[in-house]
Design a protein around this motif. Structure first.
Motif, PDB file in Angstrom:
ATOM      1  N   TYR A 298     -45.432  -3.160 -35.357  1.00  0.00           N
ATOM      2  CA  TYR A 298     -46.654  -2.757 -36.049  1.00  0.00           C
ATOM      3  C   TYR A 298     -47.176  -1.464 -35.441  1.00  0.00           C
ATOM      4  O   TYR A 298     -46.930  -1.169 -34.267  1.00  0.00           O
ATOM      5  N   VAL A 299     -47.926  -0.709 -36.259  1.00  0.00           N
ATOM      6  CA  VAL A 299     -48.412   0.617 -35.863  1.00  0.00           C
ATOM      7  C   VAL A 299     -49.931   0.604 -35.795  1.00  0.00           C
ATOM      8  O   VAL A 299     -50.607   0.000 -36.644  1.00  0.00           O
ATOM      9  N   GLY A 300     -50.471   1.282 -34.784  1.00  0.00           N
ATOM     10  CA  GLY A 300     -51.911   1.401 -34.640  1.00  0.00           C
ATOM     11  C   GLY A 300     -52.338   2.817 -34.327  1.00  0.00           C
ATOM     12  O   GLY A 300     -51.517   3.676 -33.992  1.00  0.00           O
TER      13      GLY A 300
ATOM     14  N   ARG B 136     -44.402   9.356 -40.024  1.00  0.00           N
ATOM     15  CA  ARG B 136     -43.046   9.218 -40.579  1.00  0.00           C
ATOM     16  C   ARG B 136     -42.049   8.804 -39.494  1.00  0.00           C
ATOM     17  O   ARG B 136     -41.146   8.001 -39.735  1.00  0.00           O
ATOM     18  N   GLU B 137     -42.231   9.343 -38.297  1.00  0.00           N
ATOM     19  CA  GLU B 137     -41.342   8.956 -37.198  1.00  0.00           C
ATOM     20  C   GLU B 137     -41.622   7.524 -36.765  1.00  0.00           C
ATOM     21  O   GLU B 137     -40.693   6.757 -36.476  1.00  0.00           O
ATOM     22  N   LEU B 138     -42.890   7.138 -36.738  1.00  0.00           N
ATOM     23  CA  LEU B 138     -43.226   5.760 -36.401  1.00  0.00           C
ATOM     24  C   LEU B 138     -42.666   4.794 -37.441  1.00  0.00           C
ATOM     25  O   LEU B 138     -42.165   3.708 -37.100  1.00  0.00           O
TER      26      LEU B 138
ATOM     27  N   VAL C 120     -42.567  11.506 -30.098  1.00  0.00           N
ATOM     28  CA  VAL C 120     -42.843  10.120 -30.481  1.00  0.00           C
ATOM     29  C   VAL C 120     -41.665   9.225 -30.119  1.00  0.00           C
ATOM     30  O   VAL C 120     -41.814   8.177 -29.480  1.00  0.00           O
ATOM     31  N   ARG C 121     -40.477   9.641 -30.529  1.00  0.00           N
ATOM     32  CA  ARG C 121     -39.276   8.846 -30.290  1.00  0.00           C
ATOM     33  C   ARG C 121     -38.981   8.729 -28.796  1.00  0.00           C
ATOM     34  O   ARG C 121     -38.667   7.635 -28.299  1.00  0.00           O
TER      35      ARG C 121
END
Length: 344
Positions: free
Chosen positions: A152-154, A139-141, A104-105
């Motif tokens: 923002y997260v989707g 959690r990483e996001l 993710v990172r």
């Protein structure tokens, strides 16, 4: 000019119509000429007010993000909301799905470099990794939000259960899904879940991958590499005859309304709620203008019922994707207690 609207409950403001950028670089034949696409993007933003631009690291891979990075140099960056995605990993032509924290990172930081920006406005989980609980990914996001690398997260193509679990870790601002006149399954559970939680809805392929704009003519001259020929049964010869009949009925209704069939298909989506922001894609200026014109098409309750009598849940012949691709849609992830870790 396209008006703006709120997407989700966390403060994200976008244009009422977005622009899907995938086809500029990927999926529908070879990449289009770069300068032409940059000019198209500038026109969309500066002249039409389309500020919500959608891309992903998998488009190319990487080509589409680089294209947007070049197009957004200078003051145009301040006008737009950039949505990109991670989670589809392509290596040696093979595709897999990854959601472990390290991945993710790494993806986020790579997208920031390619887009040449400091912060991604909306970062989607493109496909859920069934081996990694969505809580771990989220959690990483959440940490990346706290670091200022994303706003923002989707989620994309996520099941109701996954949406709820993800939202419990960090607020989800938008869920991207296929929703159109011939793809209405999301109305059963996914869309009600989003509305219960105050999550914005971003329909991709609202024009049936161009079918509602041109009918069977959309297939004229397509290369064998075009995904509509390779992966999508609705365009196969055994299904096409039936689906063309649907298009002809749409065209008839549009003629009575004095609009284009594609505009009528988009207008139907706009009438589904203020929380809906479609992202039709195009590489042609005339199509771009036509799509924006759909914002002015108003439908009565009678007209909506007439449309929906033709385009009911099971109206189309053929599934959205072939069996292999369909097996990765709406994936349920494992409970945290069952996760043993994954770096694959």
């Amino acid at each position: 000019m396209a008006p703006s609207k709120s997407l989700g409950s966390q403060g994200l403001e976008v244009s009422a119509q977005g622009l899907g950028c995938m086809g500029m670089s990927f999926a529908f034949g070879p990449p289009k000429p770069e300068l032409d696409m940059i000019n198209l993007l500038h026109f969309a933003v500066n002249e039409l007010g389309l500020t919500f631009l959608d891309t992903a690291d998998a488009y190319g891979p990487f080509l589409n993000e680089r294209l947007l990075g070049k197009a957004l140099k200078g003051v145009i960056r301040e006008k737009v909301q950039i949505a990109t995605k991670f989670g589809i990993h392509v290596e040696n032509g093979r595709r897999s799905y990854r959601g472990n924290p390290e991945y993710v990172r790494a993806c986020c930081e790579a997208s920031l470099r390619r887009l040449d920006i400091d912060c991604i406005d909306l970062y989607y989980v493109h496909r859920v990794d069934a081996r990694v609980p969505i809580e771990i990914t989220m959690r990483e996001l959440k940490q990346l939000v706290q670091e200022g690398k994303i706003k923002y997260v989707g989620l994309s193509e996520a099941s109701p259960s996954t949406i709820r679990r993800a939202h419990a870790v960090h607020p989800i601002s938008a869920v991207q899904l296929e929703w159109s006149l011939w793809s209405r399954n999301a109305e059963k559970e996914v869309i009600p879940t989003c509305r219960e939680l105050g999550i914005g809805i971003v329909p991709f392929s609202p024009l049936g991958r161009g079918f509602f704009s041109k009918g069977e003519k959309i297939l004229e001259g397509l290369l064998e590499t075009d995904m509509r020929k390779k992966e999508q049964p609705r365009f196969a010869s055994e299904n096409l005859k039936h689906n063309v009949e649907l298009y002809m009925k749409l065209n008839e209704l549009a003629s009575r309304k004095r609009c284009r069939p594609g505009q009528l298909a988009l207008a139907w989506l706009y009438h589904q709620g203020d929380d809906v922001v479609p992202i039709p894609g195009t590489t042609r200026l005339e199509n771009l203008k036509e799509n924006v014109g759909a914002l002015d098409v108003k439908l009565s309750k009678r007209e909506l019922k007439e449309l929906e009598a033709v385009f009911h849940e099971n109206c189309a012949a053929g599934t959205r994707y072939g069996d292999m691709s369909s097996s990765t849609i709406d994936t349920e992830t494992l409970p945290v207690s069952e996760w043993q870790g994954s770096t694959a």
